[in-house]
Design a protein around this motif. Structure first.
Motif, PDB file in Angstrom:
ATOM      1  N   LYS A 352       0.889  -1.069  -0.210  1.00 44.11           N
ATOM      2  CA  LYS A 352      -0.254  -0.112  -0.247  1.00 44.11           C
ATOM      3  C   LYS A 352       1.206   1.111   0.220  1.00 44.11           C
ATOM      4  CE  LYS A 352      -0.240   0.407   5.692  1.00 44.11           C
ATOM      5  NZ  LYS A 352      -1.739   0.457   5.803  1.00 44.11           N
ATOM      6  N   ASP A 353       2.156   0.912   0.097  1.00 42.50           N
ATOM      7  CA  ASP A 353       3.586   2.174   0.636  1.00 42.50           C
ATOM      8  C   ASP A 353       2.964   3.212  -0.709  1.00 42.50           C
ATOM      9  OD1 ASP A 353       4.803   0.949  -1.393  1.00 42.50           O
ATOM     10  OD2 ASP A 353       6.107   0.572  -0.465  1.00 42.50           O
ATOM     11  N   GLY A 354       2.935   2.364  -2.313  1.00 43.53           N
ATOM     12  CA  GLY A 354       2.726   3.483  -3.692  1.00 43.53           C
ATOM     13  C   GLY A 354       1.361   4.225  -3.287  1.00 43.53           C
ATOM     14  N   ILE A 355      -0.072   3.898  -3.221  1.00 43.05           N
ATOM     15  CA  ILE A 355      -0.777   4.551  -2.547  1.00 43.05           C
ATOM     16  C   ILE A 355      -0.517   5.685  -1.460  1.00 43.05           C
ATOM     17  CG2 ILE A 355      -3.582   3.822  -2.474  1.00 43.05           C
ATOM     18  CD1 ILE A 355      -2.110   2.805  -4.490  1.00 43.05           C
ATOM     19  N   GLU A 356       0.139   5.512  -0.313  1.00 42.66           N
ATOM     20  CA  GLU A 356       0.406   6.220   0.370  1.00 42.66           C
ATOM     21  C   GLU A 356       0.680   7.577  -0.822  1.00 42.66           C
ATOM     22  OE1 GLU A 356       0.654   3.406   4.598  1.00 42.66           O
ATOM     23  OE2 GLU A 356       2.067   4.411   3.444  1.00 42.66           O
ATOM     24  N   GLN A 357       2.373   7.551  -1.310  1.00 44.53           N
ATOM     25  CA  GLN A 357       2.838   8.087  -1.508  1.00 44.53           C
ATOM     26  C   GLN A 357       1.776   8.618  -3.140  1.00 44.53           C
ATOM     27  OE1 GLN A 357       6.069   9.177  -1.584  1.00 44.53           O
ATOM     28  NE2 GLN A 357       6.166   7.781   0.752  1.00 44.53           N
ATOM     29  N   ALA A 358       0.940   8.251  -3.335  1.00 41.39           N
ATOM     30  CA  ALA A 358       0.312   8.819  -4.749  1.00 41.39           C
ATOM     31  C   ALA A 358      -0.721   9.865  -4.436  1.00 41.39           C
ATOM     32  CB  ALA A 358      -0.070   7.623  -5.762  1.00 41.39           C
ATOM     33  N   ALA A 359      -1.680   9.339  -2.658  1.00 43.65           N
ATOM     34  CA  ALA A 359      -2.059   9.879  -2.704  1.00 43.65           C
ATOM     35  C   ALA A 359      -1.453  11.250  -1.467  1.00 43.65           C
ATOM     36  CB  ALA A 359      -2.446   9.503  -1.244  1.00 43.65           C
ATOM     37  N   GLU A 360      -0.086  11.398  -1.401  1.00 45.93           N
ATOM     38  CA  GLU A 360       0.235  12.797  -0.447  1.00 45.93           C
ATOM     39  C   GLU A 360       0.636  13.764  -1.544  1.00 45.93           C
ATOM     40  OE1 GLU A 360       3.438  10.955   1.961  1.00 45.93           O
ATOM     41  OE2 GLU A 360       1.593   9.598   3.489  1.00 45.93           O
ATOM     42  N   GLY A 361       1.018  13.607  -2.674  1.00 44.18           N
ATOM     43  CA  GLY A 361       1.516  13.507  -4.190  1.00 44.18           C
ATOM     44  C   GLY A 361      -0.042  14.461  -4.611  1.00 44.18           C
ATOM     45  N   GLY A 362      -0.608  13.988  -4.383  1.00 48.83           N
ATOM     46  CA  GLY A 362      -2.480  15.029  -5.032  1.00 48.83           C
ATOM     47  C   GLY A 362      -2.927  14.228  -5.838  1.00 48.83           C
ATOM     48  N   ARG A 374      -2.370  -8.668  -2.148  1.00 52.29           N
ATOM     49  CA  ARG A 374      -2.033  -7.580  -0.777  1.00 52.29           C
ATOM     50  C   ARG A 374      -3.232  -6.027  -1.734  1.00 52.29           C
ATOM     51  NH1 ARG A 374       2.887  -8.212  -0.348  1.00 52.29           N
ATOM     52  NH2 ARG A 374       3.485  -9.557   2.093  1.00 52.29           N
ATOM     53  N   ASP A 375      -4.509  -7.149  -2.826  1.00 50.09           N
ATOM     54  CA  ASP A 375      -4.861  -5.616  -3.452  1.00 50.09           C
ATOM     55  C   ASP A 375      -6.112  -5.488  -2.889  1.00 50.09           C
ATOM     56  OD1 ASP A 375      -4.025  -6.384  -6.083  1.00 50.09           O
ATOM     57  OD2 ASP A 375      -5.414  -7.131  -6.970  1.00 50.09           O
ATOM     58  N   GLY A 376      -6.177  -6.618  -1.697  1.00 55.54           N
ATOM     59  CA  GLY A 376      -7.424  -5.723  -0.459  1.00 55.54           C
ATOM     60  C   GLY A 376      -6.637  -4.822   0.421  1.00 55.54           C
ATOM     61  N   GLU A 377      -5.265  -4.073   0.833  1.00 53.56           N
ATOM     62  CA  GLU A 377      -4.972  -3.661   1.933  1.00 53.56           C
ATOM     63  C   GLU A 377      -4.814  -2.484   0.682  1.00 53.56           C
ATOM     64  OE1 GLU A 377      -1.107  -4.889   2.899  1.00 53.56           O
ATOM     65  OE2 GLU A 377      -1.854  -6.942   3.716  1.00 53.56           O
ATOM     66  N   VAL A 378      -4.290  -2.542  -0.345  1.00 54.84           N
ATOM     67  CA  VAL A 378      -4.564  -1.890  -1.084  1.00 54.84           C
ATOM     68  C   VAL A 378      -5.586  -0.435  -1.915  1.00 54.84           C
ATOM     69  CG1 VAL A 378      -3.516  -0.561  -4.078  1.00 54.84           C
ATOM     70  CG2 VAL A 378      -2.353  -2.524  -2.700  1.00 54.84           C
ATOM     71  N   ILE A 379      -6.446  -1.681  -2.129  1.00 57.73           N
ATOM     72  CA  ILE A 379      -7.789  -1.257  -1.728  1.00 57.73           C
ATOM     73  C   ILE A 379      -8.516  -0.496  -0.447  1.00 57.73           C
ATOM     74  CG2 ILE A 379     -10.192  -1.283  -2.411  1.00 57.73           C
ATOM     75  CD1 ILE A 379      -9.165  -4.175  -4.311  1.00 57.73           C
ATOM     76  N   GLU A 380      -8.059  -0.522   0.473  1.00 57.19           N
ATOM     77  CA  GLU A 380      -8.413  -0.178   1.417  1.00 57.19           C
ATOM     78  C   GLU A 380      -7.937   1.304   2.295  1.00 57.19           C
ATOM     79  OE1 GLU A 380      -8.133  -1.079   6.516  1.00 57.19           O
ATOM     80  OE2 GLU A 380      -7.604  -2.817   4.736  1.00 57.19           O
ATOM     81  N   GLU A 381      -6.264   0.974   1.225  1.00 51.82           N
ATOM     82  CA  GLU A 381      -5.788   2.743   1.616  1.00 51.82           C
ATOM     83  C   GLU A 381      -6.043   3.646   0.163  1.00 51.82           C
ATOM     84  OE1 GLU A 381      -3.028   5.589   3.317  1.00 51.82           O
ATOM     85  OE2 GLU A 381      -3.851   3.012   3.570  1.00 51.82           O
ATOM     86  N   ALA A 382      -6.418   2.777  -0.759  1.00 52.23           N
ATOM     87  CA  ALA A 382      -7.274   3.911  -1.843  1.00 52.23           C
ATOM     88  C   ALA A 382      -9.023   4.384  -1.353  1.00 52.23           C
ATOM     89  CB  ALA A 382      -7.877   3.084  -2.857  1.00 52.23           C
ATOM     90  N   ASN A 383      -9.362   3.673  -0.162  1.00 56.45           N
ATOM     91  CA  ASN A 383     -10.727   4.021   0.386  1.00 56.45           C
ATOM     92  C   ASN A 383     -10.774   5.106   1.163  1.00 56.45           C
ATOM     93  OD1 ASN A 383     -12.486   3.011  -1.424  1.00 56.45           O
ATOM     94  ND2 ASN A 383     -12.087   0.901  -0.290  1.00 56.45           N
ATOM     95  N   ALA A 384      -9.571   4.850   1.987  1.00 57.11           N
ATOM     96  CA  ALA A 384      -9.199   5.535   3.052  1.00 57.11           C
ATOM     97  C   ALA A 384      -8.867   7.272   2.645  1.00 57.11           C
ATOM     98  CB  ALA A 384      -8.458   5.491   3.969  1.00 57.11           C
ATOM     99  N   ARG A 385      -8.231   7.425   1.401  1.00 56.52           N
ATOM    100  CA  ARG A 385      -7.611   8.777   1.174  1.00 56.52           C
ATOM    101  C   ARG A 385      -8.744   9.062  -0.127  1.00 56.52           C
ATOM    102  NH1 ARG A 385      -2.384  10.388   3.495  1.00 56.52           N
ATOM    103  NH2 ARG A 385      -0.798   8.138   3.628  1.00 56.52           N
ATOM    104  N   GLY A 386      -9.620   8.794  -0.211  1.00 54.46           N
ATOM    105  CA  GLY A 386     -10.917   9.025  -1.339  1.00 54.46           C
ATOM    106  C   GLY A 386      -9.862   8.724  -2.993  1.00 54.46           C
TER     107      GLY A 386
END
Length: 399
Positions: A352-362, A374-386
């Motif tokens: 999910k770290d790639g999603i975290e970096q993407a969200a922080e970048g905008g 780990r698709d589930g964790e990745v999707i969960e992080e995307a949902n948390a970040r909108g």
């Protein structure tokens, strides 16, 4: 002797030696080698023609299994040396350019090898290698899929695009592609899918460009681009002065002791079957951008991340050994343009770290193949970040 142009030399050698039997071994060896090269090339041509007629071209069917079934039992390659190059990738390496028989046929479409080359410098090994990658992506974008933006521009460096864009006008496409990474565009290869016009030619004046490629040049535009003596100007004559779309083809890659062979084409993604996996849903405009971004991403060395807005790249992270680093690179290169951008990934996110970096970048939307444990964790992080996320089920590796 297989070449009539060598007859005078042979007759002279016979006369000088006194008889055919007395002609020196060195000339005999040269003639024998030339004859065997000629007949071997002819045999390759016959075999290839019979394979095409009786089995069919491997690149013709859409089904991958059928493509594989059409690969020949023997891989035969024949090409004639066109000319020697100054050196290879580096000055300690010898190099030459070879041309395939069909490429030189009068009725064949223009290729990179048969393109008209003008300018003050000859094409180098690296020029050809980079121009090939640049041309391939530009052809992949030279499509009727985006009717309101028919002009394509690709700017490439070291086999990776640093900017690509479609525009309603050529200058719009060029300026958008250049804005993607103005720094890397220094000493780049630039390709346009349509005739180069005067306005765009004038915009190119300040840039240091290694190679410029287009299907044609406006007369006034040609005068402008030829003023810089160290540029190589390539013309690939094409119907209606527009580069033809990149077709599916069979490509070869030499490895130690053999060859890898595969079919290759611009990504054929069934967007109707793509799955939205997040709570937030993509808009039609975002899906259109994803389609453009996927077309570009397929031509970027893996691991690859491409950030897009509309039909223009704003940041590209090419050839990284970790996906999260590719995300960081793309965001850094995009700068403020990363805000509100759409991220295209050539393969799934393992963490999910790639999603975290993407969200922080905008980043506001992501399209990727999916398929990680780990698709589930990745999707969960995307949902948390909108963030909106789409799974295509279609990987886009390029090595």
């Amino acid at each position: 002797a297989s070449n009539p142009t060598s007859y005078p030399k042979i007759l002279s050698a016979i006369e000088l030696a006194g008889s055919a039997e007395a002609v020196g071994l060195e000339l005999r060896q040269q003639l024998a080698l030339t004859a065997f090269e000629h007949t071997a090339a002819y045999d390759c041509a016959i075999t290839d023609e019979l394979c095409q007629r009786w089995i069919g071209p491997p690149a013709e069917p859409d089904d991958v299994t059928e493509q594989a079934a059409r690969f020949p039992e023997q891989l035969l390659v024949s090409a004639k040396r066109h000319h020697l190059l100054r050196y290879g990738e580096n000055s300690h390496q010898a190099a030459a350019l070879f041309i395939e028989p069909l490429a030189s046929a009068a009725e064949s479409p223009a290729t990179l090898v048969t393109a008209e080359v003008e300018g003050g410098k000859a094409m180098s090994y690296n020029n050809y290698a980079d121009a090939d990658a640049c041309l391939r992506l530009c052809r992949a974008l030279s499509s009727d899929e985006w009717p309101t933006t028919p002009h394509a521009c690709v700017i490439l460096k070291h086999n990776n695009p640093c900017g690509a864009a479609l525009g309603a006008t050529q200058i719009e496409a060029f300026e958008a592609a250049l804005a993607s990474d103005t720094e890397s565009a220094f000493g780049s290869i630039i390709c346009f899918n349509r005739q180069l016009d005067l306005v765009t030619a004038q915009a190119l004046v300040p840039l240091f460009i290694e190679v410029l490629i287009a299907p044609a040049y406006n007369a006034e535009a040609k005068k402008v681009v030829m003023e810089k003596k160290k540029r190589r100007i390539l013309t690939l004559s094409s119907p209606d002065d527009r580069l033809e779309f990149q077709p599916r083809a069979v490509v070869r890659k030499q490895i130690d002791g053999g060859w890898l062979v595969q079919t290759e084409e611009p990504p054929v993604i069934d967007w109707e079957k793509a799955k939205v996996v997040t709570e937030a849903k993509p808009s039609e405009a975002e899906i259109a951008s994803m389609k453009f971004g996927a077309r570009v991403c397929e031509q970027v060395k893996s691991n690859a991340i491409v950030l897009v807005k509309g039909t223009r790249t704003v940041g590209i992270g090419p050839g990284q050994t970790s996906r999260v680093e590719a995300v960081r690179t793309a965001i850094r290169r995009a700068g403020d343009e990363a805000q509100g951008s759409i991220l295209v990934s050539d393969a799934f996110f393992p963490f999910k770290d790639g999603i975290e970096q993407a969200a922080e970048g905008g980043v506001v939307a992501i399209v990727q193949p999916g398929g990680s444990i780990r698709d589930g964790e990745v999707i969960e992080e995307a949902n948390a970040r909108g963030i909106t996320m789409l799974f295509t089920g279609h990987r886009l590796f390029r090595h």
